[in-house]
Write an enzyme that holds these catalytic residues in place. Structure first.
Site, PDB file in Angstrom:
ATOM      1  N   GLU A 145      20.320   4.536 -13.010  1.00 32.86           N
ATOM      2  CA  GLU A 145      19.002   4.840 -12.449  1.00 32.86           C
ATOM      3  C   GLU A 145      18.990   4.839 -10.927  1.00 32.86           C
ATOM      4  O   GLU A 145      18.137   5.490 -10.300  1.00 32.86           O
ATOM      5  CB  GLU A 145      17.959   3.850 -12.978  1.00 32.86           C
ATOM      6  CG  GLU A 145      18.036   2.431 -12.432  1.00 32.86           C
ATOM      7  CD  GLU A 145      19.011   1.532 -13.162  1.00 32.86           C
ATOM      8  OE1 GLU A 145      18.889   0.290 -13.018  1.00 32.86           O
ATOM      9  OE2 GLU A 145      19.885   2.049 -13.873  1.00 32.86           O
TER      10      GLU A 145
ATOM     11  N   HIS B  76      24.539   0.949 -13.004  1.00 32.22           N
ATOM     12  CA  HIS B  76      23.104   1.243 -13.017  1.00 32.22           C
ATOM     13  C   HIS B  76      22.880   2.721 -12.695  1.00 32.22           C
ATOM     14  O   HIS B  76      22.717   3.096 -11.532  1.00 32.22           O
ATOM     15  CB  HIS B  76      22.370   0.365 -12.003  1.00 32.22           C
ATOM     16  CG  HIS B  76      22.236  -1.057 -12.421  1.00 32.22           C
ATOM     17  ND1 HIS B  76      21.132  -1.541 -13.080  1.00 32.22           N
ATOM     18  CD2 HIS B  76      23.091  -2.104 -12.293  1.00 32.22           C
ATOM     19  CE1 HIS B  76      21.294  -2.830 -13.336  1.00 32.22           C
ATOM     20  NE2 HIS B  76      22.483  -3.197 -12.872  1.00 32.22           N
TER      21      HIS B  76
ATOM     22  N   CYS C 167      23.823  -1.895 -17.912  1.00 32.73           N
ATOM     23  CA  CYS C 167      24.339  -3.182 -17.472  1.00 32.73           C
ATOM     24  C   CYS C 167      24.260  -4.217 -18.597  1.00 32.73           C
ATOM     25  O   CYS C 167      25.090  -4.220 -19.480  1.00 32.73           O
ATOM     26  CB  CYS C 167      23.625  -3.637 -16.204  1.00 32.73           C
ATOM     27  SG  CYS C 167      24.531  -4.912 -15.292  1.00 32.73           S
TER      28      CYS C 167
ATOM     29  N   LEU D 298       0.808  -1.222   0.000  1.00 35.12           N
ATOM     30  CA  LEU D 298       0.000   0.000   0.000  1.00 35.12           C
ATOM     31  C   LEU D 298       0.842   1.273   0.000  1.00 35.12           C
ATOM     32  O   LEU D 298       0.316   2.356  -0.242  1.00 35.12           O
ATOM     33  CB  LEU D 298      -0.936   0.017   1.224  1.00 35.12           C
ATOM     34  CG  LEU D 298      -2.037  -1.041   1.232  1.00 35.12           C
ATOM     35  CD1 LEU D 298      -2.838  -0.951   2.531  1.00 35.12           C
ATOM     36  CD2 LEU D 298      -2.957  -0.872   0.031  1.00 35.12           C
ATOM     37  N   GLY D 299       2.130   1.166   0.305  1.00 33.37           N
ATOM     38  CA  GLY D 299       2.967   2.361   0.284  1.00 33.37           C
ATOM     39  C   GLY D 299       3.497   2.779   1.638  1.00 33.37           C
ATOM     40  O   GLY D 299       3.623   3.981   1.905  1.00 33.37           O
TER      41      GLY D 299
ATOM     42  N   ILE E 181       6.578   4.806   1.053  1.00 35.54           N
ATOM     43  CA  ILE E 181       6.293   6.164   0.573  1.00 35.54           C
ATOM     44  C   ILE E 181       5.872   7.057   1.729  1.00 35.54           C
ATOM     45  O   ILE E 181       6.344   8.190   1.877  1.00 35.54           O
ATOM     46  CB  ILE E 181       5.201   6.118  -0.514  1.00 35.54           C
ATOM     47  CG1 ILE E 181       5.725   5.386  -1.747  1.00 35.54           C
ATOM     48  CG2 ILE E 181       4.736   7.525  -0.870  1.00 35.54           C
ATOM     49  CD1 ILE E 181       4.659   5.087  -2.781  1.00 35.54           C
TER      50      ILE E 181
END
Length: 594
Positions: free
Chosen positions: A564, A562, A433, A60-61, A64
């Site tokens: 990102e 990587h 990668c 559900l987060g 966050i």
């Protein structure tokens, strides 16, 4: 008998270690039931804790919410440290299937973690390490290691107090080592799961021991809205909160997830049932971006409620908060404003059916979209069954391509076909990668004339293994059969695209997660045909970035690392910014370059 004698000898040999362990314990296990090891130098009351637990369902987060609340306190000048506590027995997240658990997020120190650690790093703009992530497997291993060394003085080792004591010890050690004002604790899963029960009990004990202002509990729950009924129902949320209170934990804040904003009547029911004032019940409904949540929480006053609960108002730096709040406001304004440009980006991977497998790539593109004012239409393309006809049909409508990382042979030929299309059709390309490695294979096959070039990861008998694990590289990096993991330095070649993107820095730091490298014996041949290795290991012949010169291609670059993983909302990753800028240029040919 020999085994018992060996154990006794090990205990004797580790007497000094045992003494240290007991010195760190509040009281030894044979003297009192209050067994709660405390790190040396720990100051009670100096460090505070916020624990976020989930109910009803997972996913559900919690990460966050926890990271957003932590950001509000960090904005005020407080030192915050998050920790994710997972219930599974794996020692880390490195072996987890992306379909089951999303991407593996690699920290700078090489720890392979849950994807929520990426959320914490991005929202807090803070590098984390292995101390910020733990699993049941780690906890049990440490307890058993101590038992084998006589660390419990012959006491029968139990879930309570020894396993819970280890959890509390780790939390306090993190707080002390990082000198954190507040440690934010996220417990994976939901209340009632067997595997996280000892975490919840440990947190109950921690609150008992730390005192009235020591711990703030947050319950994240879910308000369902059945389509057939057309109204919000809070009963599942109420029952989930009841389960938490049955475990001896009274929440101080409740975050209510839902598709739409949670209605007043539902919030009132939840407040009444949970003994939490309605002003502390927050509607965490779906939003355009997670980055809008911190300001919504600030406007709801949740930061002040936490400061009051933990007695932290006197540590607030208002000037620091004003600056941090304005910086974030500017970013969110860019994020939510109408965009000037449009571009289509394709992500060609074998886990394309689940976006969480590439969560950090998704977020890196979101950061770039905000800063470059471009509305990015992201196409998720599965390369597993792609042939050249599919590649042409899918890619000819796009403005840029990302070939992400991955392991195993499945989908690699489709990736190579995509790379060939990008190279031959001037389509902006970023390889990550495996995408870096496949770009080398494609170039070797179709430009250098090594038609059977490959990687020993997929074909140990490849006639031209341009990608391989080399014995000397194993010695250099101490790899053995393991991966090259974590943050490492990359030397950037001057007068290259990479040098331009990284603002002429000659050394950058990047995060790696791979086993295979470019075989040095093929480097000269690749370079003769135009490939540029613009990023290298500072001391050894290990290639870490590649590109094609701009006279051959408008934007073609790859990284063995990587990129990102280090993109942040206020500081987008340069290689992604370059790709998106090139995609804008391709989508609008009349736009001036640069």
């Amino acid at each position: 008998m020999p085994q018992k004698n060996n154990t006794t000898q090990n205990a004797s040999a580790g007497d000094s270690e045992v003494s240290n362990l007991l010195a760190e314990a509040g009281q030894s296990s044979h003297e009192s039931e209050f067994f709660s090891p405390i790190p040396k130098g720990y100051i009670p009351g100096r460090h505070k804790y916020v624990a976020v637990l989930g109910t009803v369902m997972s996913g559900l987060g919690k990460g966050i919410f926890s990271s957003s609340l932590a950001k509000l306190l960090k904005d005020k000048g407080l030192k915050v440290e998050p920790i994710k506590m997972e219930g599974y027995l794996n020692i880390d997240s490195g072996t987890l299937n992306p379909y089951r658990h999303g991407e593996v997020f690699v920290l700078d120190d090489g720890m392979e973690t849950d994807m929520d650690l990426g959320t914490y790093e991005r929202i807090l703009d803070q590098n984390l390490g292995e101390a910020n992530f733990t699993t049941s497997g780690q906890i049990y291993r440490r307890v058993l290691d101590k038992e084998r060394h006589g660390g419990y003085l012959g006491r029968d080792v139990q879930m309570i107090p020894h396993v819970t004591g280890e959890v509390k010890y780790n939390l306090r050690k993190l707080a002390m080592d990082k000198d954190a004002d507040v440690v934010f604790i996220e417990v994976g899963g939901t209340v009632g799961d067997f595997e996280n029960g000892f975490y919840i009990e440990a947190l109950r004990e921690l609150a008992f021991e730390e005192g009235e202002e020591g711990v703030c509990f947050v319950a994240l729950t879910y308000v369902i809205e059945p389509q057939a009924l057309g109204e919000q129902k809070s009963k599942a949320a109420q029952l989930g909160l009841k389960k938490l209170m049955e475990a001896g934990i009274q929440p101080h804040l409740v975050a209510c997830r839902g598709h739409n904003e949670i209605e007043e009547t539902a919030l009132e029911k939840i407040a009444m049932f949970s003994n939490v004032p309605k002003r502390r019940c927050f509607s965490m409904h779906d939003r355009k971006s997670i980055y809008t949540i911190p300001e919504s929480m600030r406007e709801a006053g949740l930061d002040r409620e936490v400061l009051t609960r933990l007695g932290l108002h006197d540590r607030v730096n208002q000037r620091h908060e004003d600056k941090a709040r304005e910086d974030w406001r500017v970013f969110v304004s860019k994020l939510t404003s109408p965009r000037k440009f449009q571009a289509k980006i394709g992500i060609t991977g074998k886990y394309a059916k689940i976006r969480d497998a590439y969560a950090s790539i998704d977020k890196a593109l979101e950061h770039c979209g905000a800063h470059l004012s471009v509305d990015l239409d992201v196409h998720w393309l599965d390369t597993t069954e792609m042939d050249e006809t599919d590649v042409t049909r899918e890619l000819e409508q796009l403005d840029g391509i990302i070939v992400p990382g991955g392991f195993g042979k499945r989908g690699t030929e489709g990736k190579i076909a995509c790379i060939k299309y990008c190279r031959e059709n001037a389509l902006p390309y970023l390889g990550i990668c495996l995408g870096f490695q496949m770009a080398v294979v494609e170039f070797a096959r179709n430009v250098c004339g090594l038609t059977d070039a490959g990687s020993t990861e997929f074909d140990p008998k490849s006639p031209h293994p341009v990608i391989d694990i080399l014995p000397e590289q194993k010695k250099i990096e101490g790899l053995g059969g393991n991966m090259r993991l974590g943050g490492k330095d990359v030397q950037v070649k001057t007068d290259t695209l990479a040098s331009f993107l990284f603002d002429e820095q000659n050394m950058i730091r990047a995060r790696f997660r791979h086993r295979f490298e470019v075989d040095p014996k093929y480097i000269e041949k690749l370079e003769e045909q135009g490939m540029i290795f613009s990023g290298r290991h500072p001391q050894q012949p290990i290639m870490q970035m590649l590109e094609l010169p701009t006279k051959m291609h408008p934007y073609f670059i790859g990284a063995q690392f990587h990129p990102e993983l280090t993109s942040r909302p206020l500081e987008p990753q340069p290689m992604f910014m370059g790709l998106v800028a090139a995609a804008i240029q391709r989508s609008q040919p009349g736009l001036a370059s640069g």
